[in-house]
Design a protein around this motif. Structure first.
Motif, PDB file in Angstrom:
ATOM      1  N   ARG A 185       0.862  -1.430  -0.113  1.00 61.41           N
ATOM      2  CA  ARG A 185      -0.086  -0.138   0.024  1.00 61.41           C
ATOM      3  C   ARG A 185       0.769   1.191   0.055  1.00 61.41           C
ATOM      4  O   ARG A 185       0.733   2.261  -0.596  1.00 61.41           O
ATOM      5  CB  ARG A 185      -0.928  -0.009   1.231  1.00 61.41           C
ATOM      6  N   VAL A 188       2.399   1.795  -3.623  1.00 62.03           N
ATOM      7  CA  VAL A 188       1.073   2.154  -4.585  1.00 62.03           C
ATOM      8  C   VAL A 188       0.903   3.725  -4.504  1.00 62.03           C
ATOM      9  O   VAL A 188       0.538   4.133  -5.501  1.00 62.03           O
ATOM     10  CB  VAL A 188      -0.302   1.384  -4.241  1.00 62.03           C
ATOM     11  N   ARG A 195      -3.808   3.911 -13.642  1.00 67.65           N
ATOM     12  CA  ARG A 195      -2.949   2.868 -13.801  1.00 67.65           C
ATOM     13  C   ARG A 195      -3.546   1.332 -14.263  1.00 67.65           C
ATOM     14  O   ARG A 195      -3.673   0.359 -13.625  1.00 67.65           O
ATOM     15  CB  ARG A 195      -2.102   2.511 -12.238  1.00 67.65           C
ATOM     16  N   THR A 199      -2.507  -2.253 -13.523  1.00 68.54           N
ATOM     17  CA  THR A 199      -3.462  -3.379 -12.987  1.00 68.54           C
ATOM     18  C   THR A 199      -3.472  -4.674 -13.720  1.00 68.54           C
ATOM     19  O   THR A 199      -3.442  -5.752 -12.955  1.00 68.54           O
ATOM     20  CB  THR A 199      -4.617  -2.563 -12.583  1.00 68.54           C
ATOM     21  N   TRP A 202      -0.468  -6.602 -13.455  1.00 71.31           N
ATOM     22  CA  TRP A 202      -0.067  -7.113 -12.037  1.00 71.31           C
ATOM     23  C   TRP A 202      -0.891  -8.472 -11.989  1.00 71.31           C
ATOM     24  O   TRP A 202      -0.636  -9.451 -11.332  1.00 71.31           O
ATOM     25  CB  TRP A 202      -0.470  -6.059 -11.113  1.00 71.31           C
TER      26      TRP A 202
END
Length: 360
Positions: A185, A188, A195, A199, A202
């Motif tokens: 976190r 990020v 993003r 994402t 990922w």
């Protein structure tokens, strides 16, 4: 020419998220190339924590508190590390040293077999050529033995590095498991608000790479353990050493099993000759390889990595050359990362259909 280059830049790098991802990957690669050695314990701890995160998540889903789950998985990891360091590694090292002591006798046996060839094929090979080849092989083996002896006697730096790893890596693994979510976190917060592409990459990587790496580690442990137990029951020398080699051979797809067959066959031949024991050894080894490829791999890798065999071999060659054993281990995940980025990159999803192009 300038117009073509400008059009190419606008097509693939006009998106600010794509440009940020490109710079981020470049910075990460630069960090690995320049600070890879001093940060190696951090990378090792991060990778090991990533491998064990699945176990923590499963315990948490079963209503086990997060901190208790971390302690359970960490104790299991430390138990395995101690068992490997105190039992498996010393046994394999002793067998490797014994193997080097046996090499001169093995070379003499090979020489006796090869000296028969000039009598059967005098037009193709001579006795002097056989002796030159064997002298060269003996010299190379002697140099290898001296290197092993020098490593065992003079490698104080390597021993100190190993001790640093044994202390730092477990500590880092524990904190990565304990505070991994909060660290993610925090990381990020440095990323842009837009993003979607990152994402997508990922999620694809998390689905495929996590399962692949964990499955590959389990495959290495199972194949290596079964091979060691089987070879020990058959009574072959250097069973622990061969078990480790066969287990690690699954890292290299397609060619690992073929390459490791040679040392298994040679050690069996030098111990038993062409007897029944040698045939039992090769049959048992063939069954292990068949069960690995047809039973274990489908069970562990339910979601197959969709890569062409040529892409896998190229990835193993490239990343293995760059980063050695770690590069070989992560060749397929890194190739999958490249594929995921290409699939999500703006401009590449709308590639023209070759069948619709007009042929001039």
């Amino acid at each position: 020419m300038r117009a073509i280059f400008t059009k190419w830049i606008e097509r693939y790098f006009s998106d600010e998220e794509a440009l940020f991802l490109f710079l981020l990957l470049g910075a990460f690669l630069l960090i690995i190339l320049t600070l890879g050695k001093p940060l190696a314990p951090v990378f090792s701890g991060l990778i090991i924590a990533f491998l064990m995160q699945g176990g923590v998540d499963k315990l948490v889903k079963n209503k086990v508190p997060h901190l208790v789950s971390v302690f359970i998985i960490f104790v299991a990891f430390m138990s395995f590390l101690l068992a490997f360091s105190l039992i498996v590694f010393p046994l394999a090292w002793r067998q490797l040293s014994s193997l080097f002591l046996e090499l001169p006798r093995m070379v003499q046996q090979v020489q006796a077999l090869l000296l028969v060839l000039p009598e059967q094929y005098p037009l193709w090979i001579s006795e002097s050529q056989i002796r030159d080849i064997m002298n060269l092989a003996s010299s190379e083996l002697s140099n290898a033995g001296q290197m092993v002896l020098a490593f065992s006697l003079n490698s104080l730096t390597s021993v100190m590095t190993l001790l640093v790893y044994l202390v730092l890596v477990p500590i880092l693994v524990f904190f990565f498991l304990k505070d991994g979510r909060s660290l993610i976190r925090w990381w990020v917060t440095f990323l842009p608000n837009k993003r979607q592409m990152m994402t997508k990459v990922w999620r694809e990587m998390d689905d495929q790479i996590a399962n692949y790496i964990r499955g590959k580690v389990i495959e290495i442990l199972i194949v290596g353990s079964v091979t060691y137990i089987t070879f020990m029951m058959l009574g072959i020398n250097y069973a622990a050493l061969l078990g480790i080699i066969v287990g690690l051979s699954v890292l290299v797809p397609y060619i690992g099993a073929a390459l490791v067959t040679l040392p298994v066959a040679l050690i069996g031949f030098f111990q038993w000759g062409w007897g029944n024991e040698f045939m039992y050894l090769m049959i048992a080894y063939g069954i292990i390889q068949a069960l690995d490829g047809n039973v274990l791999v489908p069970l562990l890798f339910s979601e197959a990595v969709n890569l062409h065999p040529v892409s896998i071999i190229v990835a193993v060659l490239i990343f293995g050359t760059l980063w050695g054993v770690w590069g070989v281990f992560f060749a397929i995940p890194l190739a999958t990362l490249v594929k995921a980025i290409l699939n999500a990159w703006p401009g590449l999803q709308e590639s023209p259909d070759p069948q619709k192009e007009t042929v001039i």
